[in-house]
Motif scaffolding. Structure first.
Motif, mmCIF file in Angstrom:
data_model
loop_
_atom_site.group_PDB
_atom_site.id
_atom_site.type_symbol
_atom_site.label_atom_id
_atom_site.label_comp_id
_atom_site.label_asym_id
_atom_site.label_seq_id
_atom_site.Cartn_x
_atom_site.Cartn_y
_atom_site.Cartn_z
ATOM 1 N N VAL A 195 -2.510 6.348 -5.808
ATOM 2 C CA VAL A 195 -2.295 6.347 -4.364
ATOM 3 C C VAL A 195 -0.843 5.936 -4.140
ATOM 4 C CG1 VAL A 195 -2.938 5.365 -2.130
ATOM 5 C CG2 VAL A 195 -4.696 5.718 -3.904
ATOM 6 N N LEU A 220 1.163 -3.334 1.773
ATOM 7 C CA LEU A 220 0.613 -3.409 0.415
ATOM 8 C C LEU A 220 0.186 -4.835 0.084
ATOM 9 C CD1 LEU A 220 3.038 -0.970 -1.383
ATOM 10 C CD2 LEU A 220 0.553 -0.730 -1.271
ATOM 11 N N ILE A 233 -9.330 -1.340 -8.449
ATOM 12 C CA ILE A 233 -8.072 -1.068 -7.746
ATOM 13 C C ILE A 233 -6.972 -1.969 -8.279
ATOM 14 C CG2 ILE A 233 -6.908 -1.029 -5.504
ATOM 15 C CD1 ILE A 233 -9.648 -0.585 -4.199
ATOM 16 N N VAL A 250 -2.442 1.758 -6.855
ATOM 17 C CA VAL A 250 -1.760 1.858 -5.574
ATOM 18 C C VAL A 250 -0.310 1.449 -5.802
ATOM 19 C CG1 VAL A 250 -1.753 1.136 -3.160
ATOM 20 C CG2 VAL A 250 -3.910 1.162 -4.458
ATOM 21 N N LEU A 277 -8.390 2.381 1.148
ATOM 22 C CA LEU A 277 -8.520 2.126 -0.295
ATOM 23 C C LEU A 277 -9.951 1.763 -0.681
ATOM 24 C CD1 LEU A 277 -5.201 0.121 -0.829
ATOM 25 C CD2 LEU A 277 -5.653 2.513 -1.427
ATOM 26 N N PHE A 284 -2.752 -2.803 -8.055
ATOM 27 C CA PHE A 284 -1.517 -2.639 -7.292
ATOM 28 C C PHE A 284 -0.342 -2.716 -8.260
ATOM 29 C CE2 PHE A 284 -4.584 -3.653 -4.127
ATOM 30 C CZ PHE A 284 -4.145 -2.989 -2.979
#
Length: 195
Positions: A23, A37, A50, A112, A192, A52
């Protein structure tokens, strides 16, 4: 696996990075991508699927962004050796996603990352699954936010605002970031969560 986590999807024969999802959160400087974010990261803590990403940037670390500072030589070496699954240049700096991004994608996770509109087409060629979130704000708000960072001269702020690469396709989510952080941040976090 070879290079920066490149795998072949055995079902489709695709040699792009997969099976996970990248993403990319993109938009002009000052749109508030890092702020959103950080909000989403906090709201999604505990969601193991998920991840980051922390970008590599040829700029010293400061309080405005959680990145890994590298020098030009390290960037060039990483590119030459294929360690970065995605890299680009913008605003006089070099940016890269590190090998851990390729590893997380290969493990089927959602990564992400703060990206660049100019790198979206390249990302589509490198990753089997990609979604784009476009964050923006009106020009006066962008200018004020960039100036508030205190990193750039007025001329550099204007140059950032003049840089307007187009997206190659409509994004999966557009966020006009003009309200309170939690309003726009919750839109990103909800998006998300739904992936």
């Amino acid at each position: 696996m070879n290079g920066a986590g490149e795998v072949s999807d055995k079902v489709s024969g695709d040699t792009r990075l997969g099976p996970g999802l990248l993403v990319l959160v993109v938009g002009p400087s000052g749109a508030g991508k890092d702020t959103l974010l950080a909000y989403a990261r906090a709201r999604l803590e505990g969601h193991a699927a998920i991840v980051f990403a922390r970008r590599r940037i040829t700029r010293a670390v400061d309080a405005t962004e959680d990145h890994i500072a590298i020098d030009e030589a390290t960037f060039a070496e990483g590119v030459a050796q294929g360690r970065f699954p995605l890299h680009w240049r913008a605003n006089g700096l070099a940016y890269a996603l590190g090998p851990e991004v390729g590893e997380a994608i290969a493990a089927g996770r959602i990564v992400v990352a703060n990206g660049s509109r100019a790198a979206v087409a390249e990302a589509r060629g490198r990753f089997a699954h990609i979604k784009v979130v476009h964050v923006t704000a009106p020009p006066d708000i962008l200018a004020a936010r960039i100036a508030a960072r205190g990193r750039e001269s007025e001329a550099e702020v204007l140059a950032r605002l003049a840089r307007e690469p187009a997206l190659d396709a409509p994004p999966e989510l557009r966020i006009l970031n003009v309200d309170a952080v939690d309003a726009a941040g919750e839109r990103l976090a909800a998006f998300l969560r739904g992936l």
